[in-house]
Design a protein around this motif. Structure first.
Motif, PDB file in Angstrom:
ATOM      1  N   VAL A  38       3.155 -10.944   7.117  1.00 51.93           N
ATOM      2  CA  VAL A  38       2.270  -9.835   6.319  1.00 51.93           C
ATOM      3  C   VAL A  38       2.366  -8.693   6.392  1.00 51.93           C
ATOM      4  O   VAL A  38       1.877  -7.731   5.386  1.00 51.93           O
ATOM      5  CB  VAL A  38       1.333 -10.392   6.904  1.00 51.93           C
ATOM      6  CG1 VAL A  38       0.164  -9.934   6.308  1.00 51.93           C
ATOM      7  CG2 VAL A  38       0.872 -12.044   6.436  1.00 51.93           C
ATOM      8  N   LEU A  39       2.808  -8.020   7.601  1.00 55.04           N
ATOM      9  CA  LEU A  39       2.634  -6.885   8.401  1.00 55.04           C
ATOM     10  C   LEU A  39       3.666  -6.219   6.819  1.00 55.04           C
ATOM     11  O   LEU A  39       3.287  -5.013   6.579  1.00 55.04           O
ATOM     12  CB  LEU A  39       2.994  -6.689   9.620  1.00 55.04           C
ATOM     13  CG  LEU A  39       3.506  -5.123  10.315  1.00 55.04           C
ATOM     14  CD1 LEU A  39       2.005  -3.959   9.344  1.00 55.04           C
ATOM     15  CD2 LEU A  39       3.564  -5.052  11.556  1.00 55.04           C
ATOM     16  N   ASN A  40       4.796  -6.290   7.273  1.00 60.28           N
ATOM     17  CA  ASN A  40       5.935  -6.216   6.166  1.00 60.28           C
ATOM     18  C   ASN A  40       5.575  -6.138   4.766  1.00 60.28           C
ATOM     19  O   ASN A  40       6.265  -4.927   4.323  1.00 60.28           O
ATOM     20  CB  ASN A  40       7.329  -6.635   6.180  1.00 60.28           C
ATOM     21  CG  ASN A  40       8.030  -6.344   7.737  1.00 60.28           C
ATOM     22  OD1 ASN A  40       7.878  -5.708   8.566  1.00 60.28           O
ATOM     23  ND2 ASN A  40       8.758  -7.831   8.151  1.00 60.28           N
ATOM     24  N   GLU A  41       4.797  -6.617   4.406  1.00 62.02           N
ATOM     25  CA  GLU A  41       4.300  -6.807   2.864  1.00 62.02           C
ATOM     26  C   GLU A  41       2.916  -5.780   2.778  1.00 62.02           C
ATOM     27  O   GLU A  41       3.325  -4.505   1.800  1.00 62.02           O
ATOM     28  CB  GLU A  41       4.334  -7.665   2.397  1.00 62.02           C
ATOM     29  CG  GLU A  41       3.617  -8.074   0.925  1.00 62.02           C
ATOM     30  CD  GLU A  41       4.737  -7.604   0.414  1.00 62.02           C
ATOM     31  OE1 GLU A  41       5.004  -7.963  -1.152  1.00 62.02           O
ATOM     32  OE2 GLU A  41       6.400  -8.197   0.218  1.00 62.02           O
ATOM     33  N   VAL A  42       2.292  -5.580   3.486  1.00 66.80           N
ATOM     34  CA  VAL A  42       0.879  -4.756   3.543  1.00 66.80           C
ATOM     35  C   VAL A  42       2.022  -3.328   3.821  1.00 66.80           C
ATOM     36  O   VAL A  42       1.666  -2.445   3.217  1.00 66.80           O
ATOM     37  CB  VAL A  42       0.554  -5.236   5.114  1.00 66.80           C
ATOM     38  CG1 VAL A  42      -0.338  -4.216   5.232  1.00 66.80           C
ATOM     39  CG2 VAL A  42      -0.280  -6.178   4.647  1.00 66.80           C
ATOM     40  N   GLU A  43       2.868  -3.095   4.494  1.00 72.69           N
ATOM     41  CA  GLU A  43       3.542  -1.500   4.718  1.00 72.69           C
ATOM     42  C   GLU A  43       3.906  -1.461   3.237  1.00 72.69           C
ATOM     43  O   GLU A  43       4.294  -0.260   2.869  1.00 72.69           O
ATOM     44  CB  GLU A  43       4.382  -1.921   6.150  1.00 72.69           C
ATOM     45  CG  GLU A  43       3.230  -1.739   7.205  1.00 72.69           C
ATOM     46  CD  GLU A  43       4.617  -1.638   8.216  1.00 72.69           C
ATOM     47  OE1 GLU A  43       5.575  -2.336   8.308  1.00 72.69           O
ATOM     48  OE2 GLU A  43       3.745  -1.117   9.160  1.00 72.69           O
ATOM     49  N   ARG A  44       4.857  -2.415   2.825  1.00 78.54           N
ATOM     50  CA  ARG A  44       5.742  -1.929   1.412  1.00 78.54           C
ATOM     51  C   ARG A  44       4.976  -1.574   0.673  1.00 78.54           C
ATOM     52  O   ARG A  44       4.729  -0.144   0.022  1.00 78.54           O
ATOM     53  CB  ARG A  44       6.571  -3.456   1.302  1.00 78.54           C
ATOM     54  CG  ARG A  44       7.242  -3.463   0.158  1.00 78.54           C
ATOM     55  CD  ARG A  44       7.790  -4.325  -0.440  1.00 78.54           C
ATOM     56  NE  ARG A  44       6.643  -5.093  -0.533  1.00 78.54           N
ATOM     57  CZ  ARG A  44       6.288  -4.961  -2.501  1.00 78.54           C
ATOM     58  NH1 ARG A  44       6.397  -3.833  -2.538  1.00 78.54           N
ATOM     59  NH2 ARG A  44       5.028  -5.852  -2.354  1.00 78.54           N
ATOM     60  N   MET A  45       3.444  -2.207   0.470  1.00 77.06           N
ATOM     61  CA  MET A  45       3.315  -2.122  -0.363  1.00 77.06           C
ATOM     62  C   MET A  45       2.226  -0.601  -0.311  1.00 77.06           C
ATOM     63  O   MET A  45       1.534   0.335  -1.663  1.00 77.06           O
ATOM     64  CB  MET A  45       1.711  -3.020  -0.665  1.00 77.06           C
ATOM     65  CG  MET A  45       2.107  -4.574  -1.621  1.00 77.06           C
ATOM     66  SD  MET A  45       1.147  -5.618  -1.884  1.00 77.06           S
ATOM     67  CE  MET A  45       0.896  -6.477  -0.421  1.00 77.06           C
ATOM     68  N   VAL A  46       1.568  -0.511   0.833  1.00 74.67           N
ATOM     69  CA  VAL A  46       1.609   0.614   0.973  1.00 74.67           C
ATOM     70  C   VAL A  46       1.832   2.009   0.702  1.00 74.67           C
ATOM     71  O   VAL A  46       1.319   3.002  -0.055  1.00 74.67           O
ATOM     72  CB  VAL A  46      -0.253   0.288   2.361  1.00 74.67           C
ATOM     73  CG1 VAL A  46      -0.230   2.426   3.169  1.00 74.67           C
ATOM     74  CG2 VAL A  46      -0.671  -0.771   3.006  1.00 74.67           C
TER      75      VAL A  46
END
Length: 55
Positions: A38-46
Motif C-alpha cells: 500500500v505504501l509503495n502504491e501511495v508513494e507512486r500515485m503521490v
C-alpha cells in the motif's frame, strides 16, 4: 487494510505518512507485506501525480 486509492482520496499528500504508520503498527508477515505494498502504491500515485481526485 486500507486501499492506496482510498487513502490518497481521503488524506492527499499525507497518505504516505499514514501508510508508514500502518507499517509500524502492522504485525509481521502478511499484514506487514500488505502495508508495504500500500505504501509503495501511495508513494507512486503521490509522486507521479496520478492520484485520483474527488472531482
Amino acid at each position: 487494510m486500507r486501499s492506496a486509492r482510498l487513502m490518497v482520496l481521503r488524506y492527499g499528500n499525507h497518505a504516505a505518512a499514514i501508510a508508514r504508520e500502518d507499517i509500524a503498527t502492522a504485525k509481521f508477515g502478511r499484514e506487514q507485506d500488505l502495508a508495504f505494498l500500500v505504501l509503495n502504491e501511495v508513494e507512486r500515485m503521490v509522486l507521479t501525480g496520478t492520484a485520483p481526485t474527488t472531482h
